[in-house]
Design a protein around this motif. Structure first.
Motif, PDB file in Angstrom:
ATOM      1  N   GLY A 185       4.327   3.539   0.699  1.00 20.33           N
ATOM      2  CA  GLY A 185       5.396   4.314   0.092  1.00 20.33           C
ATOM      3  C   GLY A 185       4.918   5.584  -0.599  1.00 20.33           C
ATOM      4  O   GLY A 185       3.729   5.805  -0.810  1.00 20.33           O
ATOM      5  N   TYR A 186       5.886   6.372  -0.985  1.00 20.03           N
ATOM      6  CA  TYR A 186       5.603   7.643  -1.642  1.00 20.03           C
ATOM      7  C   TYR A 186       5.203   7.383  -3.087  1.00 20.03           C
ATOM      8  O   TYR A 186       5.867   6.653  -3.806  1.00 20.03           O
ATOM      9  N   ASP A 472       9.441  -1.537  -4.311  1.00 23.34           N
ATOM     10  CA  ASP A 472      10.677  -2.172  -3.845  1.00 23.34           C
ATOM     11  C   ASP A 472      11.268  -3.114  -4.878  1.00 23.34           C
ATOM     12  O   ASP A 472      12.420  -3.523  -4.756  1.00 23.34           O
ATOM     13  N   ASP A 473      10.491  -3.479  -5.913  1.00 24.85           N
ATOM     14  CA  ASP A 473      11.030  -4.363  -6.945  1.00 24.85           C
ATOM     15  C   ASP A 473      12.161  -3.716  -7.702  1.00 24.85           C
ATOM     16  O   ASP A 473      12.974  -4.400  -8.319  1.00 24.85           O
ATOM     17  N   THR A 482      23.593  -1.929  -2.420  1.00 29.60           N
ATOM     18  CA  THR A 482      22.182  -1.699  -2.728  1.00 29.60           C
ATOM     19  C   THR A 482      21.935  -0.213  -2.572  1.00 29.60           C
ATOM     20  O   THR A 482      21.695   0.282  -1.484  1.00 29.60           O
ATOM     21  N   HIS A 483      21.948   0.509  -3.696  1.00 26.10           N
ATOM     22  CA  HIS A 483      21.915   1.961  -3.555  1.00 26.10           C
ATOM     23  C   HIS A 483      20.574   2.486  -3.105  1.00 26.10           C
ATOM     24  O   HIS A 483      20.489   3.457  -2.381  1.00 26.10           O
ATOM     25  N   LEU A 484      19.510   1.844  -3.572  1.00 16.34           N
ATOM     26  CA  LEU A 484      18.190   2.393  -3.294  1.00 16.34           C
ATOM     27  C   LEU A 484      17.577   1.846  -2.004  1.00 16.34           C
ATOM     28  O   LEU A 484      16.399   1.997  -1.761  1.00 16.34           O
ATOM     29  N   GLY A 494      10.938   9.176  -5.513  1.00 18.80           N
ATOM     30  CA  GLY A 494       9.834   8.259  -5.698  1.00 18.80           C
ATOM     31  C   GLY A 494      10.242   7.165  -6.668  1.00 18.80           C
ATOM     32  O   GLY A 494      10.958   7.424  -7.625  1.00 18.80           O
ATOM     33  N   LEU A 495       9.837   5.936  -6.390  1.00 15.31           N
ATOM     34  CA  LEU A 495      10.098   4.840  -7.309  1.00 15.31           C
ATOM     35  C   LEU A 495       8.800   4.471  -7.999  1.00 15.31           C
ATOM     36  O   LEU A 495       7.770   4.301  -7.338  1.00 15.31           O
ATOM     37  N   LEU A 496       8.850   4.373  -9.299  1.00 15.55           N
ATOM     38  CA  LEU A 496       7.637   4.108 -10.058  1.00 15.55           C
ATOM     39  C   LEU A 496       7.784   2.786 -10.789  1.00 15.55           C
ATOM     40  O   LEU A 496       8.684   2.607 -11.600  1.00 15.55           O
TER      41      LEU A 496
END
Lengths: 534, 300
Positions: A185-186, A472-473, A482-484, A494-496
């Motif tokens: 992932g990014y 992904d958590d 599920t928006h994301l 980006g998800l952090l």
């Protein structure tokens, strides 16, 4: 460690060839044979000997080399080195890629040689300008005598954006026959120097069955770490030590090898594999250091069964002393700080804090607990479960309600993942937020931490060394939406999912350890006392 | 143990210049000399009981810390002699040594601190402290000119006593109300107070009103210095005012007679380390975070 020696380029290329031969000869799943290992060892020794003899020009070259390699203290060496610039240029250029694999020379020999060389140079060269140069070059000579600077290399797991470091890591893992896990992932740019793995691709998928290099209990442990089945600093360390006990039990010394040396070498690929599954915690690092020390202290005339028994006992006593008895001692001190009518705030699930609260409840202290929790891990639910089962009155809030609930609180108890040498507390992400708000409300913050989690690292922010969990958590399904879900398709999104953060010592009022109650600034004192003991 | 008590009181009455902890340790030493126990363990038990008895008479922090340190100091030697009387002699010797050391500590502190008082300085101090007096004495002897403001320090008006002593040393002194600390803070250059006890966090326990003074001086950015001898270091770690044990807050006789302590006024308060600039001790000039270091060395 910072000294790099040059030698004739011819010998260097020969070395390279031989090494490639050996690596080529290694088959799938086979370890280096004894002869090949011996050959490597002999070549290293030969290499060292040649470096010792080949001292003529390298005096100044060494200084230049030191300047080029990231050594800490000596900028002054640049000036004398520049004088002898032409000779060392090619040597150092060819040196740098291979330099990483050269073993360091003993400092005393280097110093003596350097001093002899400088004396002779001082005698031959006359003139004030030379004298001035000599004094600057003698100054850096003086500092290694007193300070002995040690080059601390950055660990691999915080250099993910550096392709050179990645290549080195890949080579090392290939040599140890440990699968390399790829990032997923990014990554947010501030944290691009850290690994980010996905839980859906555990490293165990890439291992062939039957496993020959990595012990099965280590494989199981690695899987448990990477899937989050075993979480929490103490739990991970205890599981690690139990797995090592199994490894030692199943170990048999190969002929003509010493247990004390071979077993340590056997453990290295296991440790690499485990750190691929999930980066090692400070407590695990200290436990591994302890085991390696114990193993290398086994006397050579000890029989194998005897040695194994000793090691099993060492591990058992380590777990008993540093974890179980330490928590008893810490509870004893902590219970003095819990008075009747207290409202105690805890965050997440710390095994030690839960233990303290249960003990205090058994000792008939009257208090109630507020459990603060945060997404995505929601570990507070586990703590809530344990406390309610004991019969303690609990309230449950999410961390966003912190400033609402804090005026009611009389004390905050926090657990720690590690205590750093400058007094900073590394703990689950969200801890520093709680400490900050508690300070603003003048509520005392107590951190409970066993001494085996103290580490010599120094860190002032949460960016330099941290852990990125599976992004992904953060994806959650509410009301069927599920928006994301497709976050990967948006290039700029980006998800952090950070795991740890670092709390400054100004926000912590008291640290309770098995040695007693100390202020946060006294952590280096404890480390010093511990080192003296050992 | 009764004669122990009488001994201590007599010593204290003899010399008002002696700190209560020193008097306590002296009497403990006498007790040690007269002790009749047969074993080392029995000896230790008797000493602990004696310390408790002394605390009952005068419940100040200094007595408890002095007593504990004394016990540690004498038993830190290797007591491997087979003969108990030999062991006792060793312990008595070390006790005398300890006593001599701490009798000199006030002088050491005075010597260290007086250099921090500049010529023309205005100093604020709280209540009556013999160590602060010694410091000011040394500074005056060094031909420095300075003026002193002392708070009255109710309920026992100890500040007036201090003012009298300073007047005898020809130092210009003014007595101010306890409530006037905020008012006077802008005029002063530095604040020096004594301590009854120095706790593990680096904070101090002192006469009530010290905490107020520390908060004011922090707000005005004036340095807040504490002078204390090393035998006042105690193994307490209060988190806030409430966390200080009751036996230190109130006088011993009040603890015995009064039922509801909420009606009583506490005699001491706790000043956290964040408000203290430096501590002057006979171990040297320390920052509050170094106190824990010294305590670990003393006790562990």
């Amino acid at each position: 460690m910072g000294d790099r020696l040059t030698t004739s380029t011819l010998l260097v290329t020969e070395e390279d060839e031989k090494k490639h031969e050996i690596i080529g000869a290694k088959g799938e799943g086979k370890e280096l044979t004894k002869e090949e290992k011996q050959r490597l060892r002999k070549e290293k020794k030969q290499h060292k000997k040649n470096k010792k003899d080949d001292r003529g020009p390298p005096e100044k070259e060494k200084e230049k080399e030191k300047a080029s390699v990231p050594a800490p203290s000596k900028p002054a060496t640049q000036s004398p080195a520049h004088k002898a610039a032409p000779v060392p240029v090619n040597a150092s250029a060819s040196e740098s890629p291979v330099a990483a694999e050269k073993p360091a020379k003993s400092k005393a020999e280097l110093r003596a040689e350097r001093r002899a060389r400088q004396d002779s140079e001082r005698a031959s060269k006359q003139g004030k300008k030379e004298g001035g140069q000599q004094s600057t070059s003698s100054k850096p000579k003086a500092t290694p005598n007193e300070l002995q600077p040690v080059v601390k290399r950055l660990p691999d797991h915080v250099q993910v954006d550096d392709p050179v470091a990645l290549k080195k890591l890949a080579k090392k893992l290939e040599r140890q026959q440990v699968p390399l896990r790829s990032d997923y992932g990014y990554k947010v740019s501030l944290f691009s120097h850290l690994h980010q793995y996905s839980r859906k691709n555990p490293p165990t998928q890439q291992i062939s069955i039957p496993v020959t290099v990595i012990h099965p209990s280590i494989v199981r442990l690695g899987l448990q770490y990477s899937q989050g089945i075993i979480a929490g600093s103490n739990a991970r360390s205890v599981a690690l030590l139990h797995a090592f006990k199994q490894v030692i039990q199943d170990y048999s010394t190969p002929p003509n090898e010493e247990l004390s040396r071979d077993l340590v070498n056997k453990l290295s690929p296991y440790i690499s594999f485990l750190s691929q599954c999930r980066p090692l915690s400070a407590s695990m690092g200290n436990a591994i250091k302890y085991i390696k020390k114990e193993i290398s202290n086994i006397p050579s005339q000890c029989k194998e069964e005897e040695a194994k028994r000793i090691l099993q006992e060492c591990i058992d006593s380590y777990i008993n002393e540093k974890i179980i008895l330490a928590s008893e001692a810490i509870s004893k001190y902590a219970i003095e700080k819990i008075s009747d009518g207290d409202v105690i705030l805890v965050y997440g699930c710390s095994s030690l804090v839960n233990h303290i609260l249960c003990e205090a409840f058994e000792k008939q202290r009257k208090f109630r607990v507020i459990v603060v929790d945060s997404r995505p891990r929601l570990e507070g639910r586990e703590a809530l479960r344990r406390l309610v089962k004991k019969g303690i009155r609990c309230t449950y809030v999410l961390i966003s309600a912190l400033s609402y609930i804090l005026p009611e609180v009389s004390k905050v108890f926090l657990g720690a993942h590690a205590l750093l040498a400058n007094g900073y507390v590394m703990s689950r992400v969200g801890t520093s937020q709680i400490a900050l708000v508690a300070k603003a409300y003048n509520v005392p913050v107590l951190v409970c931490c066993e001494t085996y989690k103290f580490c010599e690292r120094v860190q002032t922010d949460s960016f330099v060394s941290n852990e990125l969990d599976d992004p992904d958590d953060l994806i959650v399904t509410r009301n069927g939406k599920t928006h994301l879900e497709n976050w990967q398709t948006f290039k700029s999104l980006g998800l952090l999912n950070l795991v740890y953060d670092v709390t400054p010592p100004d926000f912590v009022d008291l640290v309770i350890t098995d040695l007693g109650m100390i202020p946060c600034t006294s952590v280096p004192v404890v480390l010093r006392v511990k080192n003296v003991d050992q | 143990v009764d004669e122990n008590q009488s001994f201590r009181f007599s010593q204290w009455e003899e010399d008002p210049d002696v700190a209560s902890a020193v008097a306590a340790i002296r009497s403990l030493l006498e007790f040690l000399k007269r002790d009749q126990s047969e074993t080392i363990l029995g000896l230790r038990e008797n000493m602990t009981k004696a310390i408790q008895r002394l605390e009952e008479t005068d419940s100040s922090v200094a007595v408890s810390s002095g007593g504990e340190l004394f016990l540690r100091f004498i038993s830190l030697t290797s007591l491997e002699h087979p003969d108990l009387s030999q062991c006792k002699n060793v312990m008595i010797e070390r006790g005398e040594l300890f006593l001599k050391k701490i009798s000199l500590s006030r002088g050491k502190v005075g010597k260290l601190c007086h250099t921090f008082i500049k010529d023309g300085a205005k100093i604020l101090t709280h209540s009556s402290s013999r160590v602060v007096l010694k410091v000011l004495e040394n500074a005056a002897a060094d031909n420095k000119r300075f003026t002193v403001y002392v708070t009255e320090s109710q309920p026992d008006s100890a500040g007036k006593l201090m003012a009298q002593k300073l007047h005898n040393l020809n130092i210009p002194v003014t007595v101010v109300l306890d409530a006037a600390v905020g008012y006077i803070m802008e005029k002063v250059d530095l604040v020096i107070v004594g301590a009854e006890g120095v706790v593990e966090s680096g904070g101090v326990i002192n006469k009530i009103g010290t905490y107020q003074m520390a908060v004011c001086s922090k707000a005005h950015n004036k340095p807040f210095y504490v002078v204390a001898e090393s035998f006042k270091f105690v193994r307490l770690y209060p988190l806030n005012q409430q966390d200080v044990p009751d036996r230190f807050k109130y006088k011993a006789d009040i603890l015995k007679t009064v039922k509801d302590l909420n009606q009583e006024h506490p005699m001491i308060d706790y000043t956290p380390p964040s408000l203290i600039t430096l501590l002057f001790t006979d171990l040297g000039v320390l920052t509050p975070s170094a106190v824990s270091d010294e305590l670990i060395k003393l006790y562990l």
